[in-house]
Design a protein around this motif. Structure first.
Motif, mmCIF file in Angstrom:
data_model
loop_
_atom_site.group_PDB
_atom_site.id
_atom_site.type_symbol
_atom_site.label_atom_id
_atom_site.label_comp_id
_atom_site.label_asym_id
_atom_site.label_seq_id
_atom_site.Cartn_x
_atom_site.Cartn_y
_atom_site.Cartn_z
ATOM 1 N N GLY A 253 0.768 -1.236 0.000
ATOM 2 C CA GLY A 253 0.000 0.000 0.000
ATOM 3 C C GLY A 253 0.794 1.279 0.000
ATOM 4 O O GLY A 253 0.279 2.327 0.389
ATOM 5 N N PHE A 254 2.035 1.219 -0.472
ATOM 6 C CA PHE A 254 2.847 2.432 -0.522
ATOM 7 C C PHE A 254 2.741 3.074 -1.902
ATOM 8 O O PHE A 254 2.672 2.376 -2.918
ATOM 9 C CB PHE A 254 4.309 2.120 -0.199
ATOM 10 N N LEU A 255 2.730 4.393 -1.926
ATOM 11 C CA LEU A 255 2.774 5.128 -3.182
ATOM 12 C C LEU A 255 4.210 5.136 -3.705
ATOM 13 O O LEU A 255 5.156 5.218 -2.921
ATOM 14 C CB LEU A 255 2.295 6.565 -2.976
ATOM 15 N N PRO A 256 4.405 5.072 -5.027
ATOM 16 C CA PRO A 256 5.774 5.028 -5.555
ATOM 17 C C PRO A 256 6.592 6.250 -5.182
ATOM 18 O O PRO A 256 7.779 6.143 -4.882
ATOM 19 C CB PRO A 256 5.570 4.919 -7.072
ATOM 20 N N GLU A 257 5.966 7.435 -5.150
ATOM 21 C CA GLU A 257 6.731 8.632 -4.812
ATOM 22 C C GLU A 257 7.175 8.636 -3.357
ATOM 23 O O GLU A 257 8.202 9.226 -3.011
ATOM 24 C CB GLU A 257 5.953 9.906 -5.133
ATOM 25 N N ALA A 258 6.409 7.957 -2.479
ATOM 26 C CA ALA A 258 6.835 7.834 -1.083
ATOM 27 C C ALA A 258 8.088 6.971 -0.996
ATOM 28 O O ALA A 258 9.030 7.292 -0.258
ATOM 29 C CB ALA A 258 5.717 7.242 -0.232
#
Length: 470
Positions: A253-258
Motif C-alpha cells: 500500500g505504498f505510493l511510488p513517490e513515497a
C-alpha cells in the motif's frame, strides 16, 4: 561529453530496494545533467536468469516511474561482440589461454594458504605456447604485475589498489562464454557510459575493469560506489527485516513517490528537508553528496512519508493507485461512489493504500456482520428510536448532499434532545458495520440514499431480533 548512466541488474530475482536505490541515483544523475539513462539486463548467468525475473525488474521500474531512454539491452544477445573483444586481447598478447585443471588450481590455492599467502592465480600459463590435450582452456586477462590502479570514486574518494593483488582474472570460460568483468567492460564501452553508479560490493571489481578498458585503449568512465543498505538493527538487509522486493511495497500500500523519497534519503540529504518533489530531487541531487557510510532502513519513516503523500497528493493520483487495492477486494473501482471522493474522505486516517482499501469496502459492498463491540455499545434498545427518526428524516431528503445530511442528523439530535454523538455513532455502526469512518455526513453522501436507508433498516431488524432473543 553527454552524461550517460546505466542500471544493469541481473535477472536472478526481484528488484529489491538496494537495486531500486541504485537505479534511482543513476536516473537522477542523468536527469540532472540532461543525460541518458540506459537499462541493461546482465543475463549471462544462464542457470539462474529467467524471464520472470526480467519482468519483475521491468515492472518495478515502471511502477517507480524510472523510465529509461535506451534499452533494455540483453547481454545474451551480445555474445558475438564479447568473443570479438576477447580475441582482440588474445591477438594483442593482453590475454592468454589457461589450461590449468580444477585440481591444479585447488592445489595451488591450498599451498598458498598454507604459506599464509593471499590465494591468487600465479600466472603459470602466461608463457605457455602449446595447447594441452584433453583440456578446454579458459581465457585470462594479463594484468599488470606491479604498480597501482587508482579509482577516483565520486562517493568514496581516492581508492588505491595494488596490481600485484589483482591476479589474472578469467574473461572467458572454457565453453567460450564471457564472464561478468569482461561483459561489463565491453557494454560500458559500447554504450558510451560516462558514469557508473553501483553498490560498493562492486568496488573490488572496478580496478580489474579499469585495467581491461586501458588494455583496449578506452578511457574508463567515472565511478561512484554506493554504501549498502542495512536493516533497522544495523545488520545486512535480509527478508527477515520485512519486504525487500519493490513490488512488495506496492502490495503493502505504498505510493511510488513515497518509496522514491524514502530511498533517496538513504544516504543522501539536503539540509533538514525530508519531503521532495521529483522536480526538486532532479535539481538538488548530486552523487558527490552521497554519504560514505551505510544507511539503515526505518519503516516508521517510510510510513510517515507514505501518509504525507496520501494526504497531500492529487486525489485522482491516489485513486489510480488505490484502484489496484480495491480490485484485490473484488471491487470494481469504476463503480460508484467515485474513488476520488473516497480518497478525499479517507486520506486523513490511512497510512497505506492497503489500509484505505480495507476500510472502504463498505462503500461498495454490504458487510456481513457488525463489529461485536461496536454493535453491543451502539445498537441497543435506546438507539432504536434514534435510528427510526433518522430513517424518516433521511428518507424525506430530496437533496442528498453532505450539507443536507448534516442538517437532517442535527435536526434529529435536537428533536430528541441528544448530543450529536449519541445520534451519529449508532448511525455510523448501522451503515458501516463499525465504529470508525469519515464524518457521518460524508460517509452517507458517499454511500448514497438507497444504500443508507437499507442499512438503517437492516440495523433496526438486527436490534429487533436481539431484543426478542433477550
Amino acid at each position: 561529453m553527454k552524461v550517460r548512466t546505466r542500471f544493469a541488474p541481473s535477472p536472478t530475482g526481484y528488484l529489491h530496494i538496494g537495486g531500486a536505490r541504485t537505479a534511482l541515483f543513476s536516473w537522477l544523475y542523468a536527469r540532472k545533467h540532461g543525460g541518458d539513462f540506459v537499462l541493461r539486463v546482465e543475463d549471462t548467468d544462464l542457470a539462474r536468469s529467467n524471464a520472470e525475473s526480467v519482468n519483475a525488474i521491468l515492472e518495478g521500474m515502471n511502477w517507480l516511474g524510472l523510465e529509461y531512454d535506451e534499452g533494455p539491452f540483453y547481454q545474451t544477445q551480445r555474445f558475438e561482440r564479447y568473443r570479438e573483444v576477447v580475441q582482440r586481447l588474445l591477438d594483442e598478447g593482453k590475454a592468454y589461454h589457461c589450461y590449468c585443471t580444477k585440481e591444479e588450481l585447488d592445489a595451488m590455492r591450498a599451498e598458498q594458504m598454507a604459506s599464509k599467502q593471499k590465494p591468487r592465480y600465479d600466472g603459470r600459463c602466461r608463457h605457455r605456447t602449446e595447447p594441452r590435450e584433453g583440456v578446454e582452456p579458459v581465457v585470462r586477462f594479463r594484468n599488470a604485475d606491479d604498480g597501482v590502479t587508482v579509482v577516483e570514486d565520486m562517493v568514496r574518494g581516492r581508492v588505491v589498489f595494488q596490481n600485484s593483488e589483482l591476479d589474472d582474472l578469467i574473461i572467458a570460460r572454457s565453453d567460450g562464454s564471457p564472464t561478468y568483468n569482461l561483459t561489463v567492460v565491453v557494454d560500458d564501452w559500447d554504450m558510451q557510459i560516462t558514469h557508473v553508479i553501483r553498490g560498493d560490493d562492486h568496488l573490488n571489481n572496478t580496478p580489474r575493469q579499469i585495467n581491461i578498458l586501458k588494455a583496449l585503449d578506452v578511457e574508463p568512465p567515472k565511478y561512484a560506489h554506493l554504501p549498502m543498505i542495512l536493516g533497522p538493527d544495523g545488520t545486512k538487509l535480509s527478508k527477515r527485516h520485512g519486504a525487500v522486493s519493490v513490488m512488495q511495497y506496492r502490495d503493502d500500500g505504498f505510493l511510488p513517490e513515497a518509496l522514491i523519497n524514502y530511498l533517496v534519503r538513504l544516504g543522501w540529504s539536503h539540509g533538514d528537508q525530508e519531503v521532495f518533489t521529483l522536480e526538486e530531487l532532479i535539481e538538488l541531487f548530486d552523487i558527490v553528496d552521497v554519504n560514505h557510510s551505510a544507511s539503515a532502513i526505518n519503516p516508521d519513516k517510510l510510513l510517515w512519508l507514505n501518509q504525507h503523500y496520501i494526504k497531500h497528493s492529487d486525489p485522482d493520483h491516489v485513486a489510480r493507485h488505490l484502484s489496484w487495492h480495491m480490485g484485490n477486494h473484488g471491487i470494481d473501482p469504476s463503480a460508484p461512489p467515485p474513488l476520488r471522493e473516497v480518497v478525499t474522505a479517507q486520506r486523513e486516517r490511512a497510512k497505506t493504500l492497503a489500509e484505505m482499501a480495507a476500510n472502504s469496502v463498505y462503500f461498495y459492498r454490504d458487510f456481513e456482520d457488525y463489529e461485536e463491540k461496536a454493535a453491543r455499545k451502539n445498537l441497543t434498545g435506546d438507539a432504536r428510536p434514534v435510528l427510526q427518526a433518522l430513517h424518516a428524516a433521511l428518507e424525506a431528503l430530496g437533496d442528498w448532499t453532505a450539507e443536507a445530511i448534516h442538517a437532517a442528523v442535527e435536526g434529529v439530535a435536537e428533536r430528541l434532545e441528544l448530543k450529536l454523538g449519541k445520534v451519529a455513532q449508532p448511525l455510523r455502526v448501522a451503515v458501516t458495520g463499525g465504529s470508525v469512518s469519515p464524518p457521518i455526513d460524508q460517509t452517507l453522501a458517499l454511500l448514497g440514499k438507497d444504500r443508507t436507508l437499507a442499512r438503517i433498516g437492516r440495523a433496526l431488524d438486527y436490534m429487533e431480533a436481539r431484543s426478542e432473543e433477550a
